[in-house]
Write a protein that holds these residues in place. Structure first.
Motif, PDB file in Angstrom:
ATOM      1  N   UNK A  77      41.428  62.863 -69.293  1.00  0.00           N
ATOM      2  CA  UNK A  77      42.647  63.824 -69.607  1.00  0.00           C
ATOM      3  C   UNK A  77      41.858  65.090 -70.119  1.00  0.00           C
ATOM      4  N   UNK A  78      40.894  65.128 -70.927  1.00  0.00           N
ATOM      5  CA  UNK A  78      40.503  66.627 -71.165  1.00  0.00           C
ATOM      6  C   UNK A  78      38.984  66.593 -70.380  1.00  0.00           C
ATOM      7  N   UNK A  79      38.518  67.652 -70.124  1.00  0.00           N
ATOM      8  CA  UNK A  79      37.324  67.933 -69.562  1.00  0.00           C
ATOM      9  C   UNK A  79      36.073  67.833 -70.650  1.00  0.00           C
ATOM     10  N   UNK A  80      34.826  67.619 -70.076  1.00  0.00           N
ATOM     11  CA  UNK A  80      33.869  67.613 -71.192  1.00  0.00           C
ATOM     12  C   UNK A  80      33.631  68.953 -71.937  1.00  0.00           C
ATOM     13  N   UNK A  81      33.789  70.064 -71.323  1.00  0.00           N
ATOM     14  CA  UNK A  81      33.883  71.141 -72.131  1.00  0.00           C
ATOM     15  C   UNK A  81      35.147  71.437 -73.243  1.00  0.00           C
ATOM     16  N   UNK A  82      36.208  70.717 -72.879  1.00  0.00           N
ATOM     17  CA  UNK A  82      37.061  71.005 -73.735  1.00  0.00           C
ATOM     18  C   UNK A  82      37.066  69.986 -74.949  1.00  0.00           C
ATOM     19  N   UNK A  83      36.256  68.821 -74.758  1.00  0.00           N
ATOM     20  CA  UNK A  83      35.791  67.760 -75.658  1.00  0.00           C
ATOM     21  C   UNK A  83      34.925  68.439 -76.911  1.00  0.00           C
ATOM     22  N   UNK A  84      33.979  68.837 -76.001  1.00  0.00           N
ATOM     23  CA  UNK A  84      32.575  69.877 -76.880  1.00  0.00           C
ATOM     24  C   UNK A  84      33.354  70.934 -78.010  1.00  0.00           C
ATOM     25  N   UNK A  85      34.290  71.632 -77.308  1.00  0.00           N
ATOM     26  CA  UNK A  85      34.766  72.425 -78.082  1.00  0.00           C
ATOM     27  C   UNK A  85      35.746  72.131 -79.104  1.00  0.00           C
ATOM     28  N   UNK A  86      36.529  71.083 -78.855  1.00  0.00           N
ATOM     29  CA  UNK A  86      37.078  70.493 -79.964  1.00  0.00           C
ATOM     30  C   UNK A  86      36.429  69.913 -81.007  1.00  0.00           C
TER      31      UNK A  86
END
Length: 62
Positions: free
Chosen positions: A1-10
């Motif tokens: 659902x979320x990309x790896x970059x989005x997860x790291x940013x969150x």
């Protein structure tokens, strides 16, 4: 659902936000104790008022 970059940013954002909030809270703790002295009485009065409303509601229910 979320990309790896989005997860790291969150994760980074949440950690940075929590650290910033702790820093700001500790910085303002001395001022808050002086400025908000006696606010527990207001909280007590508010909770007493809410309790009174519930008491009246259940008492007049019949």
């Amino acid at each position: 659902m979320f990309s790896t970059g989005q997860q790291y940013f969150a994760i980074f954002f949440v950690i940075a936000f929590i650290i910033t909030m702790i820093y700001v809270y500790r910085k303002d703790l001395k001022e808050m104790k002086q400025q908000y002295k006696g606010t527990y009485w207001i909280l007590f009065g508010f909770l007493l008022f809410i309790g009174l409303l519930f008491f009246i509601k259940f008492y007049l229910k019949d």
